[in-house]
Design an enzyme around this catalytic site. Structure first.
Site, PDB file in Angstrom:
ATOM      1  N   ARG A  48       0.802  -1.326   0.026  1.00 38.39           N
ATOM      2  CA  ARG A  48      -0.046   0.124   0.000  1.00 38.39           C
ATOM      3  C   ARG A  48       0.949   1.197  -0.122  1.00 38.39           C
ATOM      4  NH1 ARG A  48      -1.378   1.751   4.627  1.00 38.39           N
ATOM      5  NH2 ARG A  48      -2.190  -0.130   5.361  1.00 38.39           N
ATOM      6  N   TYR A 100     -17.169  16.223 -14.585  1.00 45.98           N
ATOM      7  CA  TYR A 100     -17.578  14.716 -14.840  1.00 45.98           C
ATOM      8  C   TYR A 100     -18.489  14.445 -13.579  1.00 45.98           C
ATOM      9  CZ  TYR A 100     -16.973   9.696 -14.151  1.00 45.98           C
ATOM     10  OH  TYR A 100     -17.484   8.315 -14.038  1.00 45.98           O
ATOM     11  N   ASP A 172      -8.495  18.207 -14.147  1.00 41.05           N
ATOM     12  CA  ASP A 172      -8.491  16.841 -14.503  1.00 41.05           C
ATOM     13  C   ASP A 172      -8.296  16.995 -15.863  1.00 41.05           C
ATOM     14  OD1 ASP A 172      -9.624  14.562 -15.534  1.00 41.05           O
ATOM     15  OD2 ASP A 172     -11.393  14.733 -14.225  1.00 41.05           O
ATOM     16  N   LYS A 197      -9.264   6.012 -19.349  1.00 39.56           N
ATOM     17  CA  LYS A 197      -9.722   6.368 -20.397  1.00 39.56           C
ATOM     18  C   LYS A 197      -8.556   6.020 -21.434  1.00 39.56           C
ATOM     19  CE  LYS A 197     -13.312   6.918 -18.029  1.00 39.56           C
ATOM     20  NZ  LYS A 197     -13.401   8.182 -17.158  1.00 39.56           N
TER      21      LYS A 197
HETATM   22  C1  LIG Z   1     -14.139   8.670 -15.806  1.00 37.91           C
HETATM   23  C2  LIG Z   1     -13.743   9.997 -15.438  1.00 37.91           C
HETATM   24  C3  LIG Z   1     -13.491  10.147 -14.080  1.00 37.91           C
HETATM   25  C4  LIG Z   1     -13.518   9.122 -13.158  1.00 37.91           C
HETATM   26  O1  LIG Z   1     -12.683   8.169 -13.245  1.00 37.91           O
HETATM   27  P1  LIG Z   1     -12.851   6.561 -12.948  1.00 37.91           P
HETATM   28  O2  LIG Z   1     -11.518   5.983 -13.360  1.00 37.91           O
HETATM   29  O3  LIG Z   1     -14.032   6.186 -13.481  1.00 37.91           O
HETATM   30  O4  LIG Z   1     -12.957   6.512 -11.477  1.00 37.91           O
HETATM   31  C5  LIG Z   1     -12.922  11.514 -13.888  1.00 37.91           C
HETATM   32  N1  LIG Z   1     -12.903  12.466 -14.656  1.00 37.91           N
HETATM   33  C6  LIG Z   1     -13.275  12.293 -15.832  1.00 37.91           C
HETATM   34  C7  LIG Z   1     -12.892  13.564 -16.732  1.00 37.91           C
HETATM   35  C8  LIG Z   1     -13.667  11.075 -16.554  1.00 37.91           C
HETATM   36  O5  LIG Z   1     -13.889  11.022 -17.828  1.00 37.91           O
END
Ligand SMILES: *Cc1c(COP(=O)(O)O)cnc(C)c1O
Length: 383
Positions: A48, A100, A172, A197
């Site tokens: 961890r 998001y 983000d 993604k």
């Molecule tokens: C999918 C997504 C998240 C969340 O990520 P997870 O891996 O699904 O927890 C956060 N920000 C954006 C822009 C996303 O597309």
């Protein structure tokens, strides 16, 4: 390493394995590490706290974003939760109005009851950001291009305001990845990714990443990562490292296909609106060009009144109706009932996430096949 980004994608971080010469970072599937004697260890104590496979990914994402420290988490939301754990009751976060859905839900239903306050602002309007930043504000949190309307926020301009007021700027960067946009270079303090993604890129892993430059901030984030424990597993770290190796070629094709599809949609007569910062007609076009090396692979659009979006969704053959984005395969979603369902209907309407909005994650298939599939599904949905 003084190499170009294209090379860093493949050789950055910790390249291969020193012990055996393996060209890939091994999957260190271990929870703990033998200690030679009390107080003496190899630098690894417990997975961890630190794991060599995860550490290789953490070093890699830090290099790609031009930051000093990287951290890997079990999901994008675990990463966001850990970052937002920097704040305490009474602190305010200024939040972009296009965000998001899960990030909004985390703040609204998990952190707000704990006393963290947030204010939703149109971050494309700098005056509104400045006005929202009061004494209690600790950070501005943005996505650009933002989810799902692809609105573009000027990172450098926001960073300037945030710096003057001595707050933090959190970006983000999921939609563009460091291949197309590196927010730290424009003054962001923390960059977040859903590695699920484009970085993973194959719709087979859930992961989150965080990068920071300031050592004190990084130390605090590292402390929180270990204390909260939402770390990325070794196998999943390996998959994200593998995904990143092909990021350059994938992103080039995503952008190329998205450009073609956005232009086709715009000229098709089928749509009321196309949101894509790669179109000259898009309000974000100029800023996008200034701060990013490409507009990315995400397009949103609203079909004209003559077409029924429900029938459109079920008439697609090649393009898959699914949550998520950034994989090699094209995915389509209905933000109002899927990714952004956790945002109250009233706020959705206000920010333009109408029921007719369709979000397309353009994959790397043949663009002619993709356009063909869109065309036949739209035709089939004529009322
Ligand atoms: C999918 C997504 C998240 C969340 O990520 P997870 O891996 O699904 O927890 C956060 N920000 C954006 C822009 C996303 O597309």
């Amino acid at each position: 390493m003084g190499y170009a980004l294209d090379s860093l994608l493949i050789h950055g971080g910790k390249d291969g394995d020193e012990t055996t010469g393996a060209v890939c970072v091994p999957i260190y599937q271990t929870s703990t590490y033998r200690q030679q004697e009390l107080g003496i260890n190899t630098g690894w104590e417990y997975s961890r706290t630190g794991n060599p496979t995860r550490a290789a990914l953490e070093k890699l994402i830090a290099e790609l974003e031009g930051g000093a420290f990287g951290l890997a988490f079990a999901s994008g939301l675990a990463a966001i939760h850990t970052v937002l754990s920097l704040f305490a009751a009474g602190d305010k976060i200024v939040l972009s109005d296009n965000i998001y859905g899960g990030t909004f839900r985390l703040l609204d239903t998990v952190l707000k009851p704990l006393g963290i306050v947030f204010e939703i602002v149109d971050t494309t309007d700098l005056d509104k950001v400045e006005a929202a930043l009061d004494e209690e504000s600790k950070a501005v949190y943005i996505e650009t291009p933002a989810n799902p309307l692809l609105s573009v926020t000027d990172i450098a301009a926001i960073a300037k305001i945030v710096k003057e007021k001595q707050k933090l700027l959190i970006v983000d960067n999921t939609f563009l990845t460091p291949y197309l946009q590196r927010p730290l270079a424009f003054g962001a303090d923390i960059v977040i990714h859903s590695g699920t993604k484009y970085l993973g890129g194959h719709s087979d892993t859930i992961a989150g990443l965080v990068v920071a430059t300031d050592p004190d901030l990084a130390k605090r984030l590292y402390y929180l990562q270990n204390a909260i424990g939402g770390i990325l597993a070794p196998w999943d770290s390996f998959l994200i490292i593998r995904g990143i190796k092909t990021l350059a070629v994938r992103m080039e094709r995503h952008v190329q296909n998205a450009q073609r599809i956005a232009k086709w949609l715009l000229d098709s007569g089928y749509v009321e609106n196309v949101y894509y910062p790669g179109l000259k007609s898009d309000p974000g076009y100029e800023i996008q060009k200034k701060q990013a090396d490409g507009p990315g692979g995400m397009i949103s659009f609203v079909l004209s009144q003559e077409y029924d979006y429900r029938i459109f969704f079920r008439s697609l053959n090649l393009i898959t109706l699914a949550e998520s984005l950034g994989g090699v395969e094209s995915l389509v979603c209905h933000p109002a009932s899927m990714t952004h369902a956790s945002i109250p209907a009233k706020i959705r309407q206000e920010v333009g996430i109408v029921d007719e909005l369709i979000r397309l994650s353009v994959g790397i298939e043949s663009v002619d096949d993709l356009i063909g599939d869109l065309k036949q599904a739209i035709e089939a949905s004529r009322k």
